[in-house]
Design a protein around this motif. Structure first.
Motif, PDB file in Angstrom:
ATOM      1  N   PHE A 131      22.193  34.912  37.342  1.00 48.83           N
ATOM      2  CA  PHE A 131      20.864  34.181  37.585  1.00 48.83           C
ATOM      3  C   PHE A 131      20.900  32.783  37.733  1.00 48.83           C
ATOM      4  CE2 PHE A 131      16.221  33.610  37.116  1.00 48.83           C
ATOM      5  CZ  PHE A 131      15.773  34.608  38.209  1.00 48.83           C
ATOM      6  N   MET A 132      22.133  32.164  37.444  1.00 52.69           N
ATOM      7  CA  MET A 132      22.087  30.756  37.746  1.00 52.69           C
ATOM      8  C   MET A 132      21.512  30.454  39.102  1.00 52.69           C
ATOM      9  SD  MET A 132      23.144  28.599  35.204  1.00 52.69           S
ATOM     10  CE  MET A 132      23.750  28.893  33.642  1.00 52.69           C
ATOM     11  N   CYS A 153      12.302  33.021  36.607  1.00 52.31           N
ATOM     12  CA  CYS A 153      11.693  32.201  37.368  1.00 52.31           C
ATOM     13  C   CYS A 153      10.499  31.482  36.680  1.00 52.31           C
ATOM     14  CB  CYS A 153      11.159  32.996  38.804  1.00 52.31           C
ATOM     15  SG  CYS A 153      12.274  33.627  39.727  1.00 52.31           S
ATOM     16  N   GLY A 154       9.804  31.913  36.057  1.00 50.61           N
ATOM     17  CA  GLY A 154       8.699  31.634  35.485  1.00 50.61           C
ATOM     18  C   GLY A 154       9.221  30.299  34.464  1.00 50.61           C
ATOM     19  N   TYR A 168      11.070  23.067  34.497  1.00 52.85           N
ATOM     20  CA  TYR A 168      11.058  21.929  35.318  1.00 52.85           C
ATOM     21  C   TYR A 168       9.714  21.090  35.459  1.00 52.85           C
ATOM     22  CZ  TYR A 168      11.692  18.530  38.955  1.00 52.85           C
ATOM     23  OH  TYR A 168      11.850  17.430  39.478  1.00 52.85           O
ATOM     24  N   ALA A 169       8.633  21.974  35.244  1.00 56.93           N
ATOM     25  CA  ALA A 169       7.337  21.136  35.273  1.00 56.93           C
ATOM     26  C   ALA A 169       7.293  20.095  34.194  1.00 56.93           C
ATOM     27  CB  ALA A 169       6.116  21.845  35.403  1.00 56.93           C
ATOM     28  N   VAL A 170       7.716  20.569  32.860  1.00 54.43           N
ATOM     29  CA  VAL A 170       7.731  19.940  31.542  1.00 54.43           C
ATOM     30  C   VAL A 170       8.670  18.805  31.516  1.00 54.43           C
ATOM     31  CG1 VAL A 170       8.000  20.312  29.159  1.00 54.43           C
ATOM     32  CG2 VAL A 170       6.466  21.855  30.500  1.00 54.43           C
ATOM     33  N   LEU A 216      17.738  27.106  31.245  1.00 55.23           N
ATOM     34  CA  LEU A 216      16.736  27.987  30.377  1.00 55.23           C
ATOM     35  C   LEU A 216      16.143  29.244  31.156  1.00 55.23           C
ATOM     36  CD1 LEU A 216      14.863  25.471  28.415  1.00 55.23           C
ATOM     37  CD2 LEU A 216      16.695  26.594  27.693  1.00 55.23           C
ATOM     38  N   GLY A 217      15.971  28.808  32.564  1.00 55.97           N
ATOM     39  CA  GLY A 217      15.648  30.043  33.450  1.00 55.97           C
ATOM     40  C   GLY A 217      16.901  31.113  33.257  1.00 55.97           C
TER      41      GLY A 217
END
Lengths: 281, 102
Positions: free
Chosen positions: A215-216, B75-76, B82-84, B94-95
């Motif tokens: 998923f990278m 995705c969330g 990224y927003a933070v 982290l995603g």
């Protein structure tokens, strides 16, 4: 490779030594992420991104490429191709989707001409990447090393470069492109070698890690999308996403990508024309 | 090594390189001079990133099941991170981790 000072406040902003500014880009403005590290605080000097900066920027790509290339190497040997043939495809073609397709075509006995044309059609979208990238960099950008860095201008390298340019346009350099490209390429070839030698199932004992590595690239695209998203690009993003989804459902994913990009570009052209007319009135 | 494979690899590799390289020469003189073309070129970046994202998650989203939840979580987390953080690498890692654990 150390950075070089390439521009001074009060003079036309420079990109890799000589580019001029392009309206509409936000490089160097107050929204630039803190700690980007390429602008001298006191004298306003912009430091060109180095080869090593490019290598560092490639980290998500490297992490994403290795397991995919590993899968390719394993799939190739499982289909009866030698490790050397798998590595040759990765080293010379260097385009993931078309390499997997090449395995199917060659293993199925498809003719050489049809195979070549099919695989080239899958990579046709890449013709848009160079002009789009250079358009964002600036009019007088230097492209002395374009033959080298363009070889590594894959989907992910292009997307990462666009993300970089949206916030650090003035620091863009060919060295940075060579760094990100070389690192991603090395990961791709190394992953293929590892997969061809180890065979499939080597990562299956660690399902969470295997899933995370797989998923990278989607995660990278999410982060890059957030990094470039603004009011101007929002209509393009929405239209391209919808068109890609619909066309991929009707035809296939490759056609969906091409259609989404083409319609997105048309939306950009139409909006640009309207803006020009408004300015003229 | 198969002769067919070598021919296909060299031809497709050369063609793909030309797709990537030649427009860097052609695009500099023509595309930038025209407002509409410049607008189109500027839009290619966001459109490409969007379509590549859609293409990479669509099969799993369409299949449904727990994979769909994992994709949405991944995705969330990438988007919020990224927003933070305003850091692409951190958001990506982290995603991906959230997806793997999801």
């Amino acid at each position: 490779m150390s950075g070089e000072a390439i521009g001074v406040a009060g003079r036309p902003p420079a990109v890799a030594g000589e580019s001029t500014s392009t309206p509409g880009h936000n490089a160097g403005d107050a929204s630039e992420p803190a700690g980007s590290g390429d602008r001298g605080a006191a004298d306003g000097v912009v430091r060109a991104a180095t080869f090593l900066d490019g290598v560092r920027a490639s980290f998500p790509i490297v992490m994403g490429y290795f397991p995919i290339a590993f899968s390719f190497g394993a799939a190739a040997t499982e289909r009866g191709f030698s490790a050397a043939e798998a590595v040759l495809l990765s080293a010379v073609v260097y385009s993931g989707a078309s390499q997997f397709m090449a395995l199917t075509l060659l293993a199925g006995g498809t003719g050489i001409v049809v195979s070549i044309l099919t695989l080239l059609a899958m990579n046709l979208r890449h013709v848009l990447y160079g002009p789009s990238l250079l358009d964002r960099v600036g009019r007088r950008v230097r492209t002395r090393w374009a033959p080298a860095w363009a070889f590594g201008l894959t989907d992910e390298v292009y997307a990462t470069s666009i993300g970089f340019l949206s916030s650090r346009r003035e620091a863009w350099s060919e060295r940075w492109m060579l760094g990100i490209g070389a690192s991603a390429y090395a990961s791709w070839v190394a992953g293929t070698i590892a997969g061809a030698v180890a065979g499939g199932g080597a990562l299956s004992r660690y399902p969470s890690i295997e899933a995370a590595l797989g998923f990278m690239l989607p995660a990278l695209f999410v982060a890059l999308l957030f990094s470039i998203l603004d009011r101007k690009s929002l209509p393009v993003v929405i239209v391209a996403g919808v068109v890609c989804t619909v066309v991929a459902g009707i035809a296939d994913v490759t056609t969906g990508i091409l259609a989404g990009m083409a319609v997105g570009a048309i939306v950009g052209a139409v909006r640009s024309g309207r803006s020009a007319r408004r300015l003229a009135q | 090594m198969s002769r067919e494979l070598v021919i296909v690899a060299v031809a497709v590799g050369l063609g793909t390189w030309l797709f990537r390289f030649l427009p860097t020469r052609l695009g500099r003189s023509s595309a930038l001079a025209n407002g509409r073309l410049a607008g189109a070129m500027e839009a290619v970046g966001p459109a490409a990133i969007t379509t590549l994202l859609v293409a990479s998650v669509l099969p799993e989203l369409a299949a449904g099941g727990p994979g769909r939840v994992a994709v949405l979580v991944g995705c969330g987390v990438a988007g919020v991170t990224y927003a933070v953080s305003r850091n692409v690498v951190v958001a990506t890692v982290l995603g991906a981790l959230a997806y793997g654990l999801g």
